[in-house]
Design a protein around this motif. Structure first.
Motif, PDB file in Angstrom:
ATOM      1  N   TYR A   1       1.101   2.717  -3.494  1.00 28.83           N
ATOM      2  CA  TYR A   1      -0.061   3.490  -3.924  1.00 28.83           C
ATOM      3  C   TYR A   1      -0.118   4.851  -3.227  1.00 28.83           C
ATOM      4  CZ  TYR A   1      -1.270  -0.915  -6.034  1.00 28.83           C
ATOM      5  OH  TYR A   1      -1.224  -2.051  -6.784  1.00 28.83           O
ATOM      6  N   THR A   2       0.326   4.908  -1.992  1.00 29.08           N
ATOM      7  CA  THR A   2       0.431   6.190  -1.300  1.00 29.08           C
ATOM      8  C   THR A   2       1.397   7.106  -2.034  1.00 29.08           C
ATOM      9  OG1 THR A   2      -0.076   5.223   0.847  1.00 29.08           O
ATOM     10  CG2 THR A   2       1.126   7.301   0.867  1.00 29.08           C
TER      11      THR A   2
ATOM     12  N   TYR B   1      -2.434  10.382   4.049  1.00 29.46           N
ATOM     13  CA  TYR B   1      -2.111   9.143   3.351  1.00 29.46           C
ATOM     14  C   TYR B   1      -1.271   8.193   4.186  1.00 29.46           C
ATOM     15  CZ  TYR B   1      -3.878  10.662  -1.155  1.00 29.46           C
ATOM     16  OH  TYR B   1      -4.672  11.062  -2.173  1.00 29.46           O
TER      17      TYR B   1
ATOM     18  N   LYS C   1       0.811  -1.222   0.000  1.00 32.72           N
ATOM     19  CA  LYS C   1       0.000   0.000   0.000  1.00 32.72           C
ATOM     20  C   LYS C   1       0.842   1.270   0.000  1.00 32.72           C
ATOM     21  CE  LYS C   1      -1.075  -0.366   4.918  1.00 32.72           C
ATOM     22  NZ  LYS C   1      -2.173  -0.401   5.875  1.00 32.72           N
ATOM     23  N   CYS C   2       2.068   1.229   0.467  1.00 31.74           N
ATOM     24  CA  CYS C   2       2.911   2.416   0.428  1.00 31.74           C
ATOM     25  C   CYS C   2       3.219   2.829  -1.010  1.00 31.74           C
ATOM     26  CB  CYS C   2       4.189   2.206   1.225  1.00 31.74           C
ATOM     27  SG  CYS C   2       5.175   0.818   0.684  1.00 31.74           S
TER      28      CYS C   2
ATOM     29  N   ILE D   1      -4.586   5.932   2.582  1.00 34.25           N
ATOM     30  CA  ILE D   1      -4.146   4.663   2.008  1.00 34.25           C
ATOM     31  C   ILE D   1      -3.244   3.924   2.981  1.00 34.25           C
ATOM     32  CG2 ILE D   1      -2.881   3.591   0.115  1.00 34.25           C
ATOM     33  CD1 ILE D   1      -3.701   6.021  -1.606  1.00 34.25           C
TER      34      ILE D   1
END
Length: 137
Positions: free
Chosen positions: A49-50, A91, A46-47, A97
């Motif tokens: 996408y952040t 975020y 997920k990082c 996210i």
């Protein structure tokens, strides 16, 4: 004085946008890890996408700041700056996210740069919002 201050704030916002992008891409990149899903497919953490969302919002911030210099206005870009950077700051938290849970992962350094840029940008947006011409009675 008003226009000069707006140019300075716009310049700061462009620099902050470039710093956030630079931190994500160059000196504090997000984790390069890939997760394997139960289905066997692979996906980014997920990082990642952040970082991608922060880059896109930083580009919007840079464009809005340049537009404000060219048109010599402060609104609506002031609200755009405040809104974008409040989003970017969240975020890295559980609200947005998010980033990796382990404190030793590289994305925590990236999140610090993003949060720092978000705080400075929000302050610049608030200064610009409340910096107005004084009315003569």
């Amino acid at each position: 004085m008003q226009i000069k201050s707006q140019k300075i704030i716009s310049g700061i916002l462009v620099i902050i946008g470039l710093i956030i992008i630079g931190s994500i891409v160059v000196w504090a990149p997000v984790c390069k890890g890939i997760l394997e899903l139960k289905s066997g497919n692979m996906t980014h953490m997920k990082c990642y996408y952040t970082g991608q969302a922060s880059i896109l919002l930083s580009i919007v911030l840079i464009v809005a700041a340049i537009e404000s210099v060219l048109t010599k206005t402060k609104k609506p870009w002031t609200f755009i700056a405040i809104g974008i950077m409040l989003l970017v700051v969240t975020y890295g938290s559980t609200i947005g996210i998010g980033i990796c849970m382990k404190d030793t992962m590289d994305c925590h350094k990236t999140a610090a740069w993003i949060r720092g840029g978000g705080v400075v940008t929000t302050i610049c947006g608030l200064i610009s919002l409340f910096m107005g011409e004084r009315r003569k009675l």
